[in-house]
Design an enzyme around this catalytic site. Structure first.
Site, PDB file in Angstrom:
ATOM      1  N   HIS A 239       1.516   4.386  -2.970  1.00 46.98           N
ATOM      2  CA  HIS A 239       1.487   5.851  -2.926  1.00 46.98           C
ATOM      3  C   HIS A 239       2.643   6.445  -3.724  1.00 46.98           C
ATOM      4  O   HIS A 239       2.478   7.445  -4.427  1.00 46.98           O
ATOM      5  CB  HIS A 239       1.586   6.336  -1.472  1.00 46.98           C
ATOM      6  CG  HIS A 239       0.304   6.270  -0.705  1.00 46.98           C
ATOM      7  ND1 HIS A 239      -0.857   6.892  -1.131  1.00 46.98           N
ATOM      8  CD2 HIS A 239       0.005   5.690   0.485  1.00 46.98           C
ATOM      9  CE1 HIS A 239      -1.814   6.684  -0.242  1.00 46.98           C
ATOM     10  NE2 HIS A 239      -1.325   5.957   0.741  1.00 46.98           N
TER      11      HIS A 239
ATOM     12  N   HIS B  63       0.834  -1.203   0.000  1.00 43.32           N
ATOM     13  CA  HIS B  63       0.000   0.000   0.000  1.00 43.32           C
ATOM     14  C   HIS B  63       0.871   1.256   0.000  1.00 43.32           C
ATOM     15  O   HIS B  63       0.635   2.197  -0.773  1.00 43.32           O
ATOM     16  CB  HIS B  63      -0.907  -0.014   1.231  1.00 43.32           C
ATOM     17  CG  HIS B  63      -1.707   1.236   1.412  1.00 43.32           C
ATOM     18  ND1 HIS B  63      -2.996   1.365   0.953  1.00 43.32           N
ATOM     19  CD2 HIS B  63      -1.399   2.417   1.999  1.00 43.32           C
ATOM     20  CE1 HIS B  63      -3.445   2.576   1.253  1.00 43.32           C
ATOM     21  NE2 HIS B  63      -2.490   3.230   1.894  1.00 43.32           N
ATOM     22  N   GLU B  64       1.882   1.267   0.843  1.00 48.26           N
ATOM     23  CA  GLU B  64       2.740   2.454   0.939  1.00 48.26           C
ATOM     24  C   GLU B  64       3.548   2.657  -0.337  1.00 48.26           C
ATOM     25  O   GLU B  64       3.709   3.786  -0.804  1.00 48.26           O
ATOM     26  CB  GLU B  64       3.672   2.329   2.148  1.00 48.26           C
ATOM     27  CG  GLU B  64       2.948   2.372   3.483  1.00 48.26           C
ATOM     28  CD  GLU B  64       2.076   3.619   3.634  1.00 48.26           C
ATOM     29  OE1 GLU B  64       2.538   4.723   3.287  1.00 48.26           O
ATOM     30  OE2 GLU B  64       0.931   3.484   4.079  1.00 48.26           O
TER      31      GLU B  64
ATOM     32  N   GLU C  64      -6.067   7.034  -1.253  1.00 51.19           N
ATOM     33  CA  GLU C  64      -6.108   5.803  -0.467  1.00 51.19           C
ATOM     34  C   GLU C  64      -6.643   4.630  -1.288  1.00 51.19           C
ATOM     35  O   GLU C  64      -6.094   3.532  -1.256  1.00 51.19           O
ATOM     36  CB  GLU C  64      -6.974   6.012   0.782  1.00 51.19           C
ATOM     37  CG  GLU C  64      -6.294   6.823   1.864  1.00 51.19           C
ATOM     38  CD  GLU C  64      -5.033   6.144   2.350  1.00 51.19           C
ATOM     39  OE1 GLU C  64      -5.133   5.086   2.989  1.00 51.19           O
ATOM     40  OE2 GLU C  64      -3.955   6.651   2.058  1.00 51.19           O
TER      41      GLU C  64
END
Length: 261
Positions: free
Chosen positions: A124, A120-121, A182
């Site tokens: 980004h 997920h990070e 997100e």
């Protein structure tokens, strides 16, 4: 004459700002990636100077094992650091920097849940979300001051700059990513972990666990910057069948991570 120059610069800015994210979304991001990478490097160096780095080899090896498997799907050279901090937090910065707090390492149950967080990070970063945030801020503020402020994280401007990059809670500044960012990071992260051979179903379990951790009390830091709503969990559940197909292909190619906590 000045108005004509300003108009020309504005048009150039708008044209250069047109970009497309990995999911096909149009972005307003005009900052050179080299500039954002430099900001990320400066921010990460500041974090390493001002926050203790973990010497727990089990934690470090576990995080590196999971990170390496995902990084192989992304490519490039990444620096991964485990910070000795009991808060539930993790982040990735432009310039290929990943930070994981020891509290998060203790919190997850297995390699797949940590892969969900790291994927997920990284999502980004791949989607240039920091570039979008900094570009938007620079469009309405003093640009160079914001860039230079990263090297002075204790200042108000420095805190804002760190928050825009995706880190900054350590300095009392929380700048949550938008719901759009997100959702995009969730999609990219889910695909990444599945391509690396991790079980994407554990992403749902992780966020359910996060929600319980914040029930009736101050939400974990990670949830403050990455809001976990029922709709998010539902969206992840909807994406699981496709992710499982990706994982199945990865396993058939011999990608079966074995990272022990």
């Amino acid at each position: 004459m000045f108005n004509k120059i300003s108009l020309a610069l504005s048009v150039t800015l708008l044209l250069s700002a047109c970009a497309t994210s990995p999911t096909g979304r149009t972005q307003f991001a005009f900052m050179p990636d080299t500039q954002l990478n430099q900001m990320g490097l400066q921010a990460f160096d500041s974090l390493k100077r001002e926050n203790p780095v973990s010497t727990n080899q089990r934690h470090v090896q576990f995080v590196n094992c999971v990170s390496d498997a995902i990084i192989r799907e992304v490519g490039g050279k990444w620096e991964v650091v485990v910070f000795e901090d009991n808060s539930l937090n993790a982040f990735a910065l432009p310039g290929n920097k990943i930070g994981v707090h020891s509290g998060m390492v203790k919190f997850v149950d297995n390699q797949d849940q940590l892969a969900s967080i790291i994927g997920h990070e990284i999502g980004h970063v791949l989607a240039r979300h920091s570039n979008e945030r900094v570009s938007q801020q620079m469009a309405v503020s003093s640009g160079m001051a914001l860039i230079q402020a990263v090297s002075a994280p204790q200042t108000a401007m420095g805190q804002t700059a760190l928050g825009l990059l995706g880190v900054g809670a350590q300095y009392g500044v929380l700048l949550p990513y938008s719901r759009l960012h997100e959702n995009e990071a969730d999609k990219i992260g889910l695909d990444l972990m599945a391509k690396a051979g991790f079980d994407p179903r554990q992403s749902v379990t992780l966020w359910q666990k996060m929600a319980r951790a914040g029930d009736g009390q101050q939400p974990p830091e990670f949830m403050s910057t990455h809001p976990a709503h029922a709709t998010r969990i539902q969206e992840l559940q909807n994406a699981i069948p496709r992710a499982l197909e990706i994982q199945k292909q990865a396993v058939a190619q011999g990608k079966q991570p074995r990272c022990s906590k």
